[in-house]
Design a protein around this motif. Structure first.
Motif, PDB file in Angstrom:
ATOM      1  N   VAL A   1       0.842  -1.193   0.000  1.00 37.90           N
ATOM      2  CA  VAL A   1       0.000   0.000   0.000  1.00 37.90           C
ATOM      3  C   VAL A   1       0.876   1.240   0.000  1.00 37.90           C
ATOM      4  O   VAL A   1       1.834   1.352   0.761  1.00 37.90           O
ATOM      5  CB  VAL A   1      -0.985   0.015   1.195  1.00 37.90           C
ATOM      6  N   ILE A   2       0.555   2.159  -0.888  1.00 35.89           N
ATOM      7  CA  ILE A   2       1.155   3.492  -0.921  1.00 35.89           C
ATOM      8  C   ILE A   2       0.001   4.476  -0.850  1.00 35.89           C
ATOM      9  O   ILE A   2      -0.836   4.517  -1.752  1.00 35.89           O
ATOM     10  CB  ILE A   2       1.966   3.723  -2.212  1.00 35.89           C
ATOM     11  N   HIS A   3      -0.066   5.249   0.216  1.00 37.40           N
ATOM     12  CA  HIS A   3      -1.169   6.210   0.310  1.00 37.40           C
ATOM     13  C   HIS A   3      -0.654   7.553   0.813  1.00 37.40           C
ATOM     14  O   HIS A   3      -0.002   7.648   1.848  1.00 37.40           O
ATOM     15  CB  HIS A   3      -2.318   5.678   1.175  1.00 37.40           C
TER      16      HIS A   3
ATOM     17  N   GLY B   1      -2.187   8.071  -4.986  1.00 40.64           N
ATOM     18  CA  GLY B   1      -1.466   9.326  -5.042  1.00 40.64           C
ATOM     19  C   GLY B   1      -2.414  10.488  -4.806  1.00 40.64           C
ATOM     20  O   GLY B   1      -3.562  10.306  -4.385  1.00 40.64           O
ATOM     21  N   LEU B   2      -1.936  11.680  -5.061  1.00 43.18           N
ATOM     22  CA  LEU B   2      -2.754  12.878  -4.924  1.00 43.18           C
ATOM     23  C   LEU B   2      -2.930  13.531  -6.277  1.00 43.18           C
ATOM     24  O   LEU B   2      -2.054  13.446  -7.148  1.00 43.18           O
ATOM     25  CB  LEU B   2      -2.079  13.872  -3.965  1.00 43.18           C
ATOM     26  N   GLU B   3      -4.031  14.192  -6.456  1.00 43.81           N
ATOM     27  CA  GLU B   3      -4.227  14.947  -7.687  1.00 43.81           C
ATOM     28  C   GLU B   3      -3.158  16.032  -7.754  1.00 43.81           C
ATOM     29  O   GLU B   3      -3.005  16.838  -6.847  1.00 43.81           O
ATOM     30  CB  GLU B   3      -5.620  15.562  -7.712  1.00 43.81           C
TER      31      GLU B   3
ATOM     32  N   HIS C   1      -4.399   8.096  -9.115  1.00 43.90           N
ATOM     33  CA  HIS C   1      -3.346   9.091  -9.316  1.00 43.90           C
ATOM     34  C   HIS C   1      -1.952   8.450  -9.228  1.00 43.90           C
ATOM     35  O   HIS C   1      -1.118   8.819  -8.384  1.00 43.90           O
ATOM     36  CB  HIS C   1      -3.468  10.229  -8.295  1.00 43.90           C
ATOM     37  N   CYS C   2      -1.710   7.498 -10.104  1.00 43.84           N
ATOM     38  CA  CYS C   2      -0.426   6.814 -10.088  1.00 43.84           C
ATOM     39  C   CYS C   2      -0.112   6.240 -11.461  1.00 43.84           C
ATOM     40  O   CYS C   2      -0.995   6.079 -12.308  1.00 43.84           O
ATOM     41  CB  CYS C   2      -0.411   5.703  -9.038  1.00 43.84           C
ATOM     42  N   GLU C   3       1.160   5.942 -11.670  1.00 44.82           N
ATOM     43  CA  GLU C   3       1.632   5.275 -12.876  1.00 44.82           C
ATOM     44  C   GLU C   3       2.285   3.962 -12.465  1.00 44.82           C
ATOM     45  O   GLU C   3       3.299   3.961 -11.755  1.00 44.82           O
ATOM     46  CB  GLU C   3       2.635   6.148 -13.617  1.00 44.82           C
TER      47      GLU C   3
ATOM     48  N   ARG D   1      -6.622   5.627 -12.698  1.00 44.02           N
ATOM     49  CA  ARG D   1      -7.486   5.017 -11.707  1.00 44.02           C
ATOM     50  C   ARG D   1      -7.897   3.613 -12.156  1.00 44.02           C
ATOM     51  O   ARG D   1      -8.220   3.381 -13.317  1.00 44.02           O
ATOM     52  CB  ARG D   1      -8.739   5.880 -11.507  1.00 44.02           C
ATOM     53  N   LEU D   2      -7.862   2.670 -11.229  1.00 48.41           N
ATOM     54  CA  LEU D   2      -8.246   1.297 -11.527  1.00 48.41           C
ATOM     55  C   LEU D   2      -8.692   0.623 -10.243  1.00 48.41           C
ATOM     56  O   LEU D   2      -8.121   0.850  -9.184  1.00 48.41           O
ATOM     57  CB  LEU D   2      -7.061   0.524 -12.128  1.00 48.41           C
ATOM     58  N   SER D   3      -9.724  -0.209 -10.346  1.00 50.41           N
ATOM     59  CA  SER D   3     -10.152  -1.002  -9.208  1.00 50.41           C
ATOM     60  C   SER D   3     -10.601  -2.358  -9.706  1.00 50.41           C
ATOM     61  O   SER D   3     -11.477  -2.462 -10.564  1.00 50.41           O
ATOM     62  CB  SER D   3     -11.296  -0.330  -8.447  1.00 50.41           C
ATOM     63  N   LEU D   4      -9.946  -3.428  -9.202  1.00 50.55           N
ATOM     64  CA  LEU D   4     -10.284  -4.783  -9.599  1.00 50.55           C
ATOM     65  C   LEU D   4     -10.565  -5.622  -8.357  1.00 50.55           C
ATOM     66  O   LEU D   4      -9.789  -5.627  -7.409  1.00 50.55           O
ATOM     67  CB  LEU D   4      -9.140  -5.433 -10.379  1.00 50.55           C
TER      68      LEU D   4
END
Length: 443
Positions: free
Chosen positions: A352-354, A389-391, A416-418, A439-442
């Motif tokens: 996790v990176i937040h 990430g952040l906007e 907000h990430c690559e 953005r992605l959610s699986l």
């Protein structure tokens, strides 16, 4: 990654301790667990220092003491000894220059402390027992699960006051806490020291952070067992350090196990010293109370870079690799290599990176890039990989390669990430070579 490991190991060496021995029994120590041995330890260390350094021998037995302050060229060596520390806060005065959660102040002395020293060590088969419990230090957290009850003192007002002093740039010499205040000290803290070694002993029942080197260079923590489940009982917190080796250690902690830090908010930016060149390998993290196994942040305002975590085992904890920050912290995190690790029974995320930690918002968005996770094997967890990430401040250049995470409720969540994913299987999803941006959610 191999080149970075080689660079770290080239700059790691054991401290040089003169071959003289000073037995604490010769200075009045009584190994009955009841007699106060504070002066005996102090006098032995003073005699060794006056002679140019040496080993302080602590023979088999039980010793009760106040704070132990080491000098340059001194090794505290345990020979099957148990050292118990007083729990009366007054024993840890006068206040010393230290840090609390990344902020500088004068506070109760750490139980074992060294400031501005060179060649210092704690070694040998023995136990350091801080005797912290719900009946003393831990209740200051202000939570009933740790012994606090309504009407009892707690740290909240002091944390708020220290944070305000830091925000307003009040000089450190005017940030006086200690007596009448309720900020817990770390167990072992070496501050601005060079050539540090901690080896072979067990540490239990810490007031707060267990091992906390600050602004140190060339630090070895090897074969140390940490069993301490109180509030904020992080295992090892290198803060603004350079060249740190953590290997073959065992962690059963009440908070993060290995946490890399570099100062908090204004203090971190003022001092502006990153934590860099840290290698954690062949460690075992096994704790149902551990919030994170290998953690960066959240006190990282001075920046963090060049970290390697390899061949570690993580079992029964909340999160495995965790990078946490927010836009009050600022700073940067870059070049993190998390390779060949094994994890199981994870109650939250494997990775996790937040950048929204604690929902704190400010004007210093952190910069996070170059995070490489390779050959991570994991079984049973709530989430596979979560990156937020952040906007306007994306997490960039994250690589997940050859990872297998099985029996996971939710596979991926990205904002907000690559991220590039190569040859990874997360439960039923297989990713051969894919790039995600946004953005992605699986599930």
């Amino acid at each position: 990654m191999e080149h970075l490991v080689e660079q770290i190991m080239t700059n790691i060496s054991e401290p040089e301790i003169p071959k003289r021995e000073f037995c604490v029994l010769d200075f009045g120590a009584v190994a009955d667990g009841e007699s106060d041995c504070t002066e005996a330890f102090r006098n032995a260390i003073e005699a060794a220092s006056d002679a140019g350094g040496g080993r302080i021998i602590v023979p088999k037995g039980v010793y009760l003491t106040g704070p132990i302050h080491l000098e340059s060229n001194i090794e505290l060596h345990l020979e099957d000894a148990l050292i118990k520390f007083h729990t009366d806060p007054g024993r840890f005065l006068p206040a010393v220059f230290t840090r609390f959660e990344g902020m500088e102040l004068y506070n109760y002395s750490p139980l074992v402390y060294a400031y501005g020293k060179k060649n210092v060590a704690i070694t040998g088969r023995g136990v350091l027992d801080g005797q912290a419990s719900e009946r003393n230090w831990w209740s200051w957290k202000g939570k009933e699960e740790f012994g606090w009850r309504p009407g009892m003192p707690q740290q909240g007002p002091d944390v708020a006051r220290l944070t305000e002093l830091v925000k307003n740039g009040v000089p450190v010499e005017k940030r006086i806490f200690g007596e009448g205040h309720f900020l817990r000290p770390s167990f072992i803290q070496f501050y601005q020291c060079k050539n540090v070694q901690l080896k072979d002993f067990e540490l239990i029942n810490s007031p707060m952070w267990c091992i906390h080197p600050v602004l140190c260079e060339n630090v070895i923590v090897r074969n140390v067992k940490i069993s301490s489940k109180g509030p904020n009982n992080d295992g090892i917190d290198p803060e603004s350090c350079r060249y740190v080796l953590i290997e073959n250690c065992f962690f059963d902690t009440g908070d993060d196990s290995i946490a890399i830090k570099s100062g908090r908010n204004e203090d971190g930016r003022r001092i502006n010293v990153p934590c860099e060149y840290v290698l954690a390998r062949n460690n075992t993290i096994l704790s149902q109370k551990s919030h994170g196994g290998f953690v960066v942040g959240s006190e990282m305002s001075g920046g963090v870079r060049k970290l390697v975590a390899v061949n570690n085992l993580f079992v029964n904890l909340e999160r495995v690799l965790r990078i946490k920050s927010n836009s009050r912290r600022g700073g940067f995190i870059e070049d993190v290599y998390f390779f060949d690790n094994l994890a199981m029974n994870v109650s939250e995320e494997f990775v996790v990176i937040h950048l929204d930690y604690d929902n704190e918002v400010g004007d210093f968005p952190p910069k996070v890039k170059n995070i490489f996770v390779k050959n991570l094997k994991g079984v049973r967890g709530k989430c596979g990989v979560v990156i937020k990430g952040l906007e306007g401040s994306k997490v960039v250049n994250v690589l997940l390669e050859n990872c297998v995470l099985e029996d996971v409720e939710r596979s991926l969540q990205f904002e907000h990430c690559e991220v590039r994913i190569k040859n990874c299987r997360i439960t039923s999803n297989f990713f051969s070579d894919m790039i995600f941006d946004g953005r992605l959610s699986l599930r």
